[in-house]
Write an enzyme that holds these catalytic residues in place. Structure first.
Site, PDB file in Angstrom:
ATOM      1  N   LYS A  38     -19.039 -84.610 142.031  1.00 23.50           N
ATOM      2  CA  LYS A  38     -18.055 -85.630 141.637  1.00 23.50           C
ATOM      3  C   LYS A  38     -17.357 -86.201 142.851  1.00 23.50           C
ATOM      4  O   LYS A  38     -17.008 -87.378 142.871  1.00 23.50           O
ATOM      5  CB  LYS A  38     -17.041 -85.050 140.651  1.00 23.50           C
ATOM      6  CG  LYS A  38     -17.632 -84.847 139.277  1.00 23.50           C
ATOM      7  CD  LYS A  38     -16.590 -84.478 138.262  1.00 23.50           C
ATOM      8  CE  LYS A  38     -17.189 -84.418 136.872  1.00 23.50           C
ATOM      9  NZ  LYS A  38     -16.258 -83.919 135.871  1.00 23.50           N
ATOM     10  N   LYS A  64     -28.597 -85.610 134.772  1.00 23.42           N
ATOM     11  CA  LYS A  64     -27.942 -85.274 133.491  1.00 23.42           C
ATOM     12  C   LYS A  64     -27.520 -86.537 132.730  1.00 23.42           C
ATOM     13  O   LYS A  64     -27.041 -87.497 133.346  1.00 23.42           O
ATOM     14  CB  LYS A  64     -26.704 -84.422 133.802  1.00 23.42           C
ATOM     15  CG  LYS A  64     -26.020 -83.851 132.586  1.00 23.42           C
ATOM     16  CD  LYS A  64     -24.792 -83.042 132.956  1.00 23.42           C
ATOM     17  CE  LYS A  64     -23.580 -83.918 133.127  1.00 23.42           C
ATOM     18  NZ  LYS A  64     -22.302 -83.179 133.129  1.00 23.42           N
ATOM     19  N   LYS A 123     -21.475 -89.285 130.263  1.00 21.22           N
ATOM     20  CA  LYS A 123     -20.645 -90.368 129.719  1.00 21.22           C
ATOM     21  C   LYS A 123     -20.356 -91.416 130.770  1.00 21.22           C
ATOM     22  O   LYS A 123     -20.091 -92.561 130.467  1.00 21.22           O
ATOM     23  CB  LYS A 123     -19.292 -89.811 129.302  1.00 21.22           C
ATOM     24  CG  LYS A 123     -19.317 -88.771 128.285  1.00 21.22           C
ATOM     25  CD  LYS A 123     -17.907 -88.185 128.219  1.00 21.22           C
ATOM     26  CE  LYS A 123     -17.929 -86.851 127.559  1.00 21.22           C
ATOM     27  NZ  LYS A 123     -16.728 -86.085 127.741  1.00 21.22           N
TER      28      LYS A 123
HETATM   29  P1  AMP Z   1     -17.824 -82.775 129.393  1.00 20.87           P
HETATM   30  O1  AMP Z   1     -18.332 -84.037 128.822  1.00 20.87           O
HETATM   31  O2  AMP Z   1     -18.112 -82.610 130.842  1.00 20.87           O
HETATM   32  O3  AMP Z   1     -16.404 -82.467 129.016  1.00 20.87           O
HETATM   33  O4  AMP Z   1     -18.704 -81.627 128.708  1.00 20.87           O
HETATM   34  C1  AMP Z   1     -18.450 -81.134 127.412  1.00 20.87           C
HETATM   35  C2  AMP Z   1     -19.546 -80.200 126.992  1.00 20.87           C
HETATM   36  O5  AMP Z   1     -20.780 -80.916 126.824  1.00 20.87           O
HETATM   37  C3  AMP Z   1     -19.839 -79.108 128.011  1.00 20.87           C
HETATM   38  O6  AMP Z   1     -20.099 -77.908 127.332  1.00 20.87           O
HETATM   39  C4  AMP Z   1     -21.063 -79.596 128.728  1.00 20.87           C
HETATM   40  O7  AMP Z   1     -21.839 -78.543 129.253  1.00 20.87           O
HETATM   41  C5  AMP Z   1     -21.804 -80.316 127.613  1.00 20.87           C
HETATM   42  N1  AMP Z   1     -22.669 -81.393 128.146  1.00 20.87           N
HETATM   43  C6  AMP Z   1     -22.260 -82.501 128.800  1.00 20.87           C
HETATM   44  N2  AMP Z   1     -23.318 -83.276 129.134  1.00 20.87           N
HETATM   45  C7  AMP Z   1     -24.418 -82.615 128.693  1.00 20.87           C
HETATM   46  C8  AMP Z   1     -25.832 -82.884 128.739  1.00 20.87           C
HETATM   47  N3  AMP Z   1     -26.306 -83.983 129.305  1.00 20.87           N
HETATM   48  N4  AMP Z   1     -26.674 -81.992 128.176  1.00 20.87           N
HETATM   49  C9  AMP Z   1     -26.201 -80.876 127.573  1.00 20.87           C
HETATM   50  N5  AMP Z   1     -24.892 -80.548 127.512  1.00 20.87           N
HETATM   51  C10 AMP Z   1     -24.012 -81.398 128.059  1.00 20.87           C
END
Ligand code: AMP
Length: 338
Positions: A120, A202, A205
Site C-alpha cells: 500500500k 488480487k 475494491k
Molecule cells: P478488506 O476489503 O481488505 O477489508 O478485506 C475484507 C475481507 O475480504 C478480508 O478477510 C480479506 O481477506 C477478504 N478479501 C479481500 N479481497 C479478497 C480477494 N480478492 N479474494 C479473497 N478474499 C478477499
C-alpha cells in the site's frame, strides 16, 4: 445452559468500508461468516471496520455511504442480527483504546514486515501515514477484544492474524493469560480471487482498473460486461491450472463459489466449452447469485431506521464484551482504576 454458552467459540471478522465490496470479499470472508453464524457452537461478531478506512484518503460523504452500504449488504447476504453481533467499529471506542496498549507491545520491525503495508505504501507514496503502518495492530485489537478464537478471512489477511497471535502470546507471557490466541479460517475455494483484467493480482475494491473487480452491487449488465472482457489465454481448454492458466483458473474459482459447485464439477461442466460461452455462464451464475442480494440491499438501504437500530443494538452488545477485556488489560498493565 450457562456452562454450554461459555464453551462457545467466538468468531470475529470485519471488512473496511472503502469502496464497494467485491466478489473477493464474499468468497474469502463473507461466505464463511454467513455459514459460521448458523453453527450453534459459535458466537459471531462481525463489524464494519470504519476506523481502518481512514488509513487511505476517503471523501467523507462517500465514506459514510460506503459504511451504510456495507452494513446493508451484510444483512442482504444473510447475516442476521438475531444470530450475530453486527456493528460499526467506531461505535465501540475500546478498539482504539486497546490498539494503543498493543502498540506498546508490538515491535516496529514486526509491523514493518507486513506485506500489505509495503504494497500500500508503494501504491500511494504521497500518503504513507502512521495509521497505515499501525493498521495490523488495530486489527489485532479488533480480534483480541472479543477473545476470538476463529477469524474468517481471505489469504491476504493471514499475515495480520499471525501478528495478532504473536501480540496475544507476548502479552499473555508478560502478564498472565489475558487473550485467546486467534486462528485464521480460510475457505477451501476462493481464498484469493484475482482481478479479471490481471489474474495474477488480487481482485480489490481500489483496483486502478475497475473492469478487473466485480462489485457485489454492480448492475447485472455491468457484471456481464466485465466477465465478457475477462482476460483468458491463447489455449482453448477450460482447466484449473493456477500457474499456467491464471485467468481460466480464477474464472473457474468464481464459478465454483457463486454457482455452489466444486471446482472438479465446474471443470467437468465446461469440458469442451469455448471461452466465450464459459465466461458468459460464469457471469450469469454471479448475476443469479446476486439478484436476490441486490434486491434485499435496495430495500434495506432505504430503511435507515432499521439500519440505525441494528447498529445501536450491535454496538451495545459488542461494548459489553469489549470493555470486559479492556478493563482486564488496563488492570494487568498497571493503570490505576478510576
Ligand atoms: P478488506 O476489503 O481488505 O477489508 O478485506 C475484507 C475481507 O475480504 C478480508 O478477510 C480479506 O481477506 C477478504 N478479501 C479481500 N479481497 C479478497 C480477494 N480478492 N479474494 C479473497 N478474499 C478477499
Amino acid at each position: 445452559m450457562e456452562a454450554e454458552e461459555a464453551k462457545k467459540k467466538v468468531v470475529f471478522s470485519a471488512v473496511k468500508p472503502t469502496g464497494s465490496m467485491t466478489l473477493g470479499n464474499y468468497a474469502g470472508a463473507l461466505a464463511n461468516w454467513v455459514a459460521m453464524q448458523s453453527d450453534p457452537s459459535y458466537d459471531c461478531f462481525y463489524c464494519v471496520a470504519d476506523l481502518h478506512s481512514i488509513t487511505v484518503d476517503v471523501p467523507p460523504a462517500e465514506f459514510r455511504k460506503d459504511t451504510l452500504d456495507d452494513l446493508a449488504t451484510y444483512l442482504a447476504l444473510g447475516l442476521n442480527p438475531e444470530k450475530s453481533v453486527l456493528f460499526l467499529q467506531s461505535h465501540v471506542s475500546a478498539h482504539a483504546e486497546l490498539a494503543w496498549v498493543l502498540n506498546c507491545h508490538t515491535q516496529f520491525g514486526e509491523a514493518r514486515r507486513m506485506t500489505q503495508f509495503k504494497e500500500k505504501s508503494k501504491r500511494a507514496p504521497e500518503n504513507v501515514n502512521v495509521g497505515l503502518f499501525d493498521y495490523p495492530v488495530l486489527m489485532a485489537a479488533d480480534i483480541l477484544l472479543y477473545q476470538a478464537e476463529l477469524v474468517p478471512v481471505g489469504q491476504d489477511q493471514k499475515q495480520h492474524v499471525e501478528l495478532a497471535r504473536t501480540i496475544a502470546q507476548r502479552f499473555n507471557n508478560k502478564y498472565s493469560p489475558t487473550f485467546t490466541v486467534p486462528e485464521p479460517i480460510m475457505p477451501k475455494v476462493g481464498t484469493k480471487l484475482y482481478s479479471l483484467q490481471n489474474p495474477t493480482a488480487k481482485m480489490s475494491k481500489t483496483d486502478e482498473n475497475p473492469a478487473g473487480s466485480v462489485l457485489l452491487l454492480d448492475p447485472p449488465e455491468e457484471i456481464m460486461r466485465k466477465f465478457k472482457r475477462a482476460v483468458t489465454d491463447s489455449d482453448t481448454c477450460v482447466k484449473f491450472d493456477r500457474a499456467n492458466k491464471p485467468g481460466i483458473s480464477n474464472l473457474l474459482t468464481i464459478y465454483s463459489v457463486f454457482a455452489g459447485v466444486s471446482l472438479a464439477a465446474a471443470e467437468k461442466e465446461f469440458q469442451g466449452s469455448d471461452y466465450a460461452a464459459f465466461k458468459q455462464r460464469t457471469g450469469e451464475a454471479v448475476c443469479a447469485f446476486l439478484a436476490p442480494v441486490q434486491k434485499e440491499y435496495k430495500r434495506l438501504i432505504a430503511d435507515k431506521a432499521y439500519l440505525s437500530q441494528v447498529m445501536k443494538d450491535g454496538a451495545e452488545r459488542a461494548r459489553r464484551m469489549a470493555y470486559k477485556t479492556l478493563s482486564k488489560v488496563y488492570r494487568k498493565v498497571g493503570f490505576v482504576q478510576p
